[in-house]
Design a protein around this motif. Structure first.
Motif, PDB file in Angstrom:
ATOM      1  N   GLU A   1       0.475   0.467   3.776  1.00  0.00           N
ATOM      2  CA  GLU A   1      -0.505  -0.598   3.532  1.00  0.00           C
ATOM      3  C   GLU A   1      -0.567  -0.940   2.050  1.00  0.00           C
ATOM      4  OE1 GLU A   1      -5.282  -1.274   4.044  1.00  0.00           O
ATOM      5  OE2 GLU A   1      -4.249   0.057   5.453  1.00  0.00           O
TER       6      GLU A   1
ATOM      7  N   PHE B   1       2.315  -3.192   1.078  1.00  0.00           N
ATOM      8  CA  PHE B   1       2.230  -4.575   1.523  1.00  0.00           C
ATOM      9  C   PHE B   1       1.095  -5.339   0.860  1.00  0.00           C
ATOM     10  CE2 PHE B   1       4.633  -2.909   5.236  1.00  0.00           C
ATOM     11  CZ  PHE B   1       5.739  -3.722   5.072  1.00  0.00           C
ATOM     12  N   GLN B   2       0.165  -4.650   0.260  1.00  0.00           N
ATOM     13  CA  GLN B   2      -0.906  -5.346  -0.440  1.00  0.00           C
ATOM     14  C   GLN B   2      -0.420  -5.666  -1.843  1.00  0.00           C
ATOM     15  OE1 GLN B   2      -4.325  -2.851  -0.425  1.00  0.00           O
ATOM     16  NE2 GLN B   2      -4.934  -3.407   1.644  1.00  0.00           N
TER      17      GLN B   2
END
Length: 126
Positions: free
Chosen positions: A88, A91-92
């Motif tokens: 996560e 992807f941020q």
């Protein structure tokens, strides 16, 4: 009419058989015939064990299920959650901050505003 024969049993065994027969069958003959058929068709001896009972199987299954649940919880804590957090975070992506372009500074002379001014009229007239 069918003929009957007498078989000698101990009193306790005969009473147990009669109780069993009354609850499950119409007659004692039908109960005995069904039990003999069961052992004959399934090719088992009444003296051998059929294996674990339903209760022991259930207890073993519960133990195994609890073990599997413990393994899954451990995997979740040590592998799944940290991995998901890392993915996560990859992807941020933060958008780059927009910086103002560097331009020449133009100096404009501004007159400071004066809060108090002298009277333009020197005659003291309003």
């Amino acid at each position: 009419m069918d003929s009957f024969i007498g078989i000698r049993f101990k009193k306790e065994t005969a009473k147990r058989f009669q109780q069993f027969s009354r609850t499950h069958f119409k007659s004692h003959t039908e109960a005995m015939a069904t039990m003999l058929d069961f052992f004959f068709y399934n090719e088992i001896s009444p003296r051998e064990k059929l294996g674990p009972t339903g209760r022991t199987i259930e207890a073993n299954l519960k133990k195994r299920i609890n073990a599997v649940i413990a393994i899954m919880r451990d995997m979740e804590k040590t592998q799944t959650k940290p991995t998901a957090a890392m993915i996560e975070s990859l992807f941020q992506s933060e958008e780059p901050k927009k910086k103002p372009l560097i331009l020449e500074k133009k100096f404009v002379e501004e007159k400071p505003k004066v809060k108090f001014q002298e009277k333009q009229n020197h005659n003291n007239e309003l």
